[in-house]
Design a protein around this motif. Structure first.
Motif, PDB file in Angstrom:
ATOM      1  N   UNK A 174      -9.218  -3.398   6.980  1.00  0.00           N
ATOM      2  CA  UNK A 174      -8.569  -2.123   6.682  1.00  0.00           C
ATOM      3  C   UNK A 174      -7.117  -2.337   6.253  1.00  0.00           C
ATOM      4  N   UNK A 175      -6.705  -1.634   5.181  1.00  0.00           N
ATOM      5  CA  UNK A 175      -5.339  -1.749   4.679  1.00  0.00           C
ATOM      6  C   UNK A 175      -4.950  -0.440   4.013  1.00  0.00           C
TER       7      UNK A 175
ATOM      8  N   UNK B  16      -5.201   4.902   0.785  1.00  0.00           N
ATOM      9  CA  UNK B  16      -4.926   5.602  -0.470  1.00  0.00           C
ATOM     10  C   UNK B  16      -6.212   5.927  -1.232  1.00  0.00           C
ATOM     11  N   UNK B  17      -7.274   5.172  -0.966  1.00  0.00           N
ATOM     12  CA  UNK B  17      -8.568   5.482  -1.576  1.00  0.00           C
ATOM     13  C   UNK B  17      -9.314   6.555  -0.795  1.00  0.00           C
ATOM     14  N   UNK B  18      -8.716   7.047   0.301  1.00  0.00           N
ATOM     15  CA  UNK B  18      -9.315   8.095   1.144  1.00  0.00           C
ATOM     16  C   UNK B  18     -10.603   7.638   1.820  1.00  0.00           C
TER      17      UNK B  18
ATOM     18  N   UNK C 118      -5.031  -8.331   1.537  1.00  0.00           N
ATOM     19  CA  UNK C 118      -5.063  -7.183   2.445  1.00  0.00           C
ATOM     20  C   UNK C 118      -4.040  -7.324   3.570  1.00  0.00           C
ATOM     21  N   UNK C 119      -3.761  -8.548   4.008  1.00  0.00           N
ATOM     22  CA  UNK C 119      -2.743  -8.746   5.030  1.00  0.00           C
ATOM     23  C   UNK C 119      -1.386  -8.220   4.571  1.00  0.00           C
TER      24      UNK C 119
ATOM     25  N   UNK D  33       2.679   2.316   2.394  1.00  0.00           N
ATOM     26  CA  UNK D  33       3.722   2.563   1.403  1.00  0.00           C
ATOM     27  C   UNK D  33       3.364   3.837   0.653  1.00  0.00           C
ATOM     28  N   UNK D  34       4.189   4.856   0.788  1.00  0.00           N
ATOM     29  CA  UNK D  34       3.886   6.159   0.188  1.00  0.00           C
ATOM     30  C   UNK D  34       3.811   6.074  -1.338  1.00  0.00           C
TER      31      UNK D  34
END
Length: 279
Positions: A175-176, A181-183, A222-223, A229-230
Motif C-alpha cells: 500500500x502506498x 490517489x487511485x481511490x 512503493x517504499x 503528497x497532496x
C-alpha cells in the motif's frame, strides 16, 4: 444499443445520460471509487505504457479459451476501453458489451470500440441475468467497498458455467499513496480473493501473480511513496522514457511466456484469476 431496453431487476425502461443508456440510474449517484479527471490522462498514456500493454496481452491469453465466435463478453468497469479494444481486435468474432459508472469514461471507450454495447451502470447492481458467457473485471474490485456484493451480481449475470476473469492489485503491504490517489480501498491477498469467489458461487480455475520479475523494483518504488503528497499525480508515474519502457515491457513479456508455459508465480504486484460459475 437498444433504446427500448428494460431493467431485468426493476422492470423500468433505461433512460439515456448523454449518448449512453443508464441502467438503474438511481444507484449511480453515490459513485466514488475513482477520480474522473484521470480518464483523459489515462487515455493518453495507456497505448504506450508497458504495464497496460503487458496486462492486455495476459488478459487476452487468459480469455482465449472462452472467446469463441458468438461468445458474449462483458467488461465491468471498462474505464477508457483500453482492455476492451485489445480484446475486440484479438477476438473479432466475439460479441462485446461493457459498463462503467462514469459516462465520461464511456466516451473514450465508445471511440475505441464503436461496435460494443456500452452502458452506464453501478457494478453493485447489475440488471442482467444469465446474459454473458464471460465477464471481465480488470483492476476494478479494489475500488469498491462492497466487492463481495459485486461478485454475487456478476454470478447472476453469467450463463451457466460462465467464466469470470479478474485482475486485482496484490499484497496489502505494498500500500502506498498511489493506491490512495487511485481511490483503492484494498490490495488483495491471493487466498482472500479465492475465498470471496468461492463464497459467491464460483470455482477458481487459475490463479497467478504477475508483475513478478519486476516486483523488487516495484517494491522499492512503493517504499518511496509511503508518505502522502497532496500534489501527487498518479499518471506521471506512467510516463516513462522509451528505453525504460521498452526494457520493462520486455521483462514482462518474459514473465508472460513463463505463465503461458504453465508457471504460476506466488508473488507479484498483481493477481490474475479465472473462475467458473457453479450452478
Amino acid at each position: 444499443m437498444d433504446d427500448g431496453w428494460h431493467c431485468h431487476t426493476c422492470g423500468v425502461a433505461a433512460p439515456k445520460i448523454g449518448s449512453f443508456l443508464s441502467l438503474c440510474a438511481e444507484t449511480t449517484a453515490n459513485r466514488g471509487g475513482f477520480r474522473p479527471e484521470y480518464f483523459e490522462r489515462l487515455a493518453e498514456v495507456e497505448e504506450h505504457n508497458f504495464w497496460f500493454r503487458a496486462r492486455n496481452r495476459l488478459i487476452a491469453w487468459a480469455a482465449a479459451p472462452y472467446l469463441r465466435p458468438g461468445t458474449h463478453f462483458c467488461e465491468i468497469g471498462c474505464g477508457t476501453g483500453f482492455v476492451l479494444s485489445g480484446l475486440a481486435r484479438t477476438f473479432p468474432t466475439a460479441r462485446f458489451s461493457a459498463t462503467e459508472i462514469y459516462a465520461d469514461a464511456l466516451t473514450f471507450a465508445s471511440s475505441r470500440v464503436p461496435a460494443a454495447s456500452l452502458y452506464q451502470m453501478d457494478a453493485r447492481r447489475i440488471p442482467f441475468a444469465d446474459e454473458f458467457d464471460v465477464v471481465g473485471v480488470f483492476d476494478v474490485l479494489e475500488h469498491i467497498e462492497e466487492d463481495e456484493r459485486v461478485l454475487l451480481e456478476i454470478h447472476r449475470a453469467l450463463v451457466a458455467q460462465g467464466r469470470l476473469i479478474i485482475t486485482v492489485p496484490q499484497h496489502p503491504f505494498m500500500w502506498s499513496q498511489q493506491d490512495e490517489h487511485a481511490c483503492h480501498v484494498r490490495r488483495y491477498r491471493a487466498q482472500e480473493i479465492s475465498q470471496k469467489l468461492e463464497a459467491a458461487g464460483f470455482t477458481v480455475k487459475l490463479t497467478t501473480s504477475f508483475v513478478s520479475l519486476l516486483f523488487p523494483l516495484m517494491y522499492m518504488t512503493r517504499l518511496r511513496q509511503r508518505v502522502s503528497d497532496a500534489d501527487y499525480d498518479m499518471t506521471a508515474d506512467l510516463r516513462l522514457g522509451r528505453l525504460t519502457n521498452g526494457v520493462l515491457e520486455r521483462t514482462m513479456a518474459i514473465e508472460a511466456a513463463l505463465i503461458r508455459q504453465g508457471l504460476r508465480f506466488p508473488f507479484g504486484g498483481s493477481l490474475l484469476v479465472v473462475a467458473q460459475k457453479r450452478d
